[in-house]
Design a protein around this motif. Sequence first.
Motif, PDB file in Angstrom:
ATOM      1  N   CYS A  26       0.840  -1.202   0.000  1.00  0.00           N
ATOM      2  CA  CYS A  26       0.000   0.000   0.000  1.00  0.00           C
ATOM      3  C   CYS A  26       0.875   1.251   0.000  1.00  0.00           C
ATOM      4  N   GLY A  31       0.936  -0.209  -5.988  1.00  0.00           N
ATOM      5  CA  GLY A  31       0.096  -0.823  -4.966  1.00  0.00           C
ATOM      6  C   GLY A  31      -1.165  -0.042  -4.674  1.00  0.00           C
ATOM      7  N   PRO A  32      -2.024  -0.591  -3.808  1.00  0.00           N
ATOM      8  CA  PRO A  32      -3.267   0.098  -3.425  1.00  0.00           C
ATOM      9  C   PRO A  32      -2.961   1.381  -2.648  1.00  0.00           C
ATOM     10  N   VAL A  34      -3.280   4.263   0.370  1.00  0.00           N
ATOM     11  CA  VAL A  34      -3.480   4.303   1.815  1.00  0.00           C
ATOM     12  C   VAL A  34      -4.665   5.215   2.080  1.00  0.00           C
ATOM     13  N   SER A  48      -2.233  -0.358  10.007  1.00  0.00           N
ATOM     14  CA  SER A  48      -3.440   0.429   9.775  1.00  0.00           C
ATOM     15  C   SER A  48      -4.472   0.117  10.859  1.00  0.00           C
ATOM     16  N   GLU A 101      -4.369  -2.582   4.780  1.00  0.00           N
ATOM     17  CA  GLU A 101      -3.359  -1.552   4.539  1.00  0.00           C
ATOM     18  C   GLU A 101      -2.167  -1.635   5.485  1.00  0.00           C
ATOM     19  N   ASP A 103       1.455  -3.154   6.426  1.00  0.00           N
ATOM     20  CA  ASP A 103       2.575  -3.745   5.711  1.00  0.00           C
ATOM     21  C   ASP A 103       2.741  -5.217   6.078  1.00  0.00           C
ATOM     22  N   TYR A 245     -10.590  -5.427  -0.235  1.00  0.00           N
ATOM     23  CA  TYR A 245      -9.677  -4.756   0.692  1.00  0.00           C
ATOM     24  C   TYR A 245      -8.784  -5.742   1.444  1.00  0.00           C
ATOM     25  N   GLN A 248      -5.939  -7.274  -0.746  1.00  0.00           N
ATOM     26  CA  GLN A 248      -5.472  -6.403  -1.826  1.00  0.00           C
ATOM     27  C   GLN A 248      -3.950  -6.363  -1.988  1.00  0.00           C
ATOM     28  N   GLN A 249      -3.199  -6.715  -0.944  1.00  0.00           N
ATOM     29  CA  GLN A 249      -1.743  -6.735  -1.076  1.00  0.00           C
ATOM     30  C   GLN A 249      -1.228  -8.096  -1.532  1.00  0.00           C
TER      31      GLN A 249
END
Length: 340
Positions: A26, A31-32, A34, A48, A101, A103, A245, A248-249
């Motif tokens: 993120c 990447g997506p 934040v 997050s 979100e 890491d 969501y 998403q990573q």
Amino acid sequence: MIMVVFAICLLAWAYKNTRPPPPQLCGSPSGPPVTGPRVTLIDGRHLSYNEYGVSKDIANYKIIFIHGFSSCRYDETIYIQELFEELKIYMVTFDRPGYGESDPDPNRTVKSLALDIEDLADTLELGSKFYVIGNSMGQHGAWGSLKYIPHRLAGVAFIAPVVNYWWSGFPTNLTMAAYMLQPRQDQWAVGVSHYVPWLVYWWNTQKWFPGSGAIARKPNFSASDWEVLAKRQGQGPATPVPKDYIRQQGLAESLIRELRVGFGKWEFDPMEIVNPFPNNEGSVHLWHGDEDAVVPMSLQRYIAKKLPWIHYHELHGVGHLIPMYNGKKEALLKSLLLGE
């Protein structure tokens, strides 16, 4: 010579297919984005979070809630606005590493998650003590907190905690009987997670046979759970979770890493943990439904027997989704915070 070349090609193919793609971090160019608040942990990773209830500055009770498998910081299952305001409860939820979100942590363990929780509490200035609630697979954050940061805890609650079948404190015949109650595909997925963790990503992404039911969005809920979900259909959460969501990573550092940590080899056996509240200055609660089809009740009963200082609450006619049943989240919060 042809056989040697074939073997090399086969090994190269196998290696490539067991190696997951790198996560889409993120905030990185590819990447997506934040979209919510994040804290920076000691090692530089970001976590997050969401906040619920009253301001932490006036709160009587401060809770860190650890979400379950395939969930995130938007998990509001134990949030009740009226009760939070009445009792002055502050709660923070967070995306566990690799989810949403937050890491990824490629070195994630049960201990590292407990230290993340302590780091989060200190960064948000929650004070010397706080409550921890672990929901379902969030149990390893709660067990880790009891093991590694007991001096920071005001109390702990487990909600239908997932169990590692290879904890040494369990009798083999008990865990084998419980293990066999799972659907066959989940037996395989959990077994792979424990015995050959390097294969977990491939196992749950190949198309030849079914992988984990939970990853495939087909959890082994009981009939009572499905009934509760049907009644809630159309209501939706107060704060809708953005589409895709949670994963998403990438699958590897969220759900796959989760299986490897949850069902891998732990650094300790929870049934060897010493009571963190010998003078009753706090309490630990374990809630489980007798119709839970995800985690066999027999294992929770054994844990409660081995750790008599845990307040064990067995709920009749209730499945895995305990907070969704009428009155259960109120009872859970009041027992933890008020001793009722």
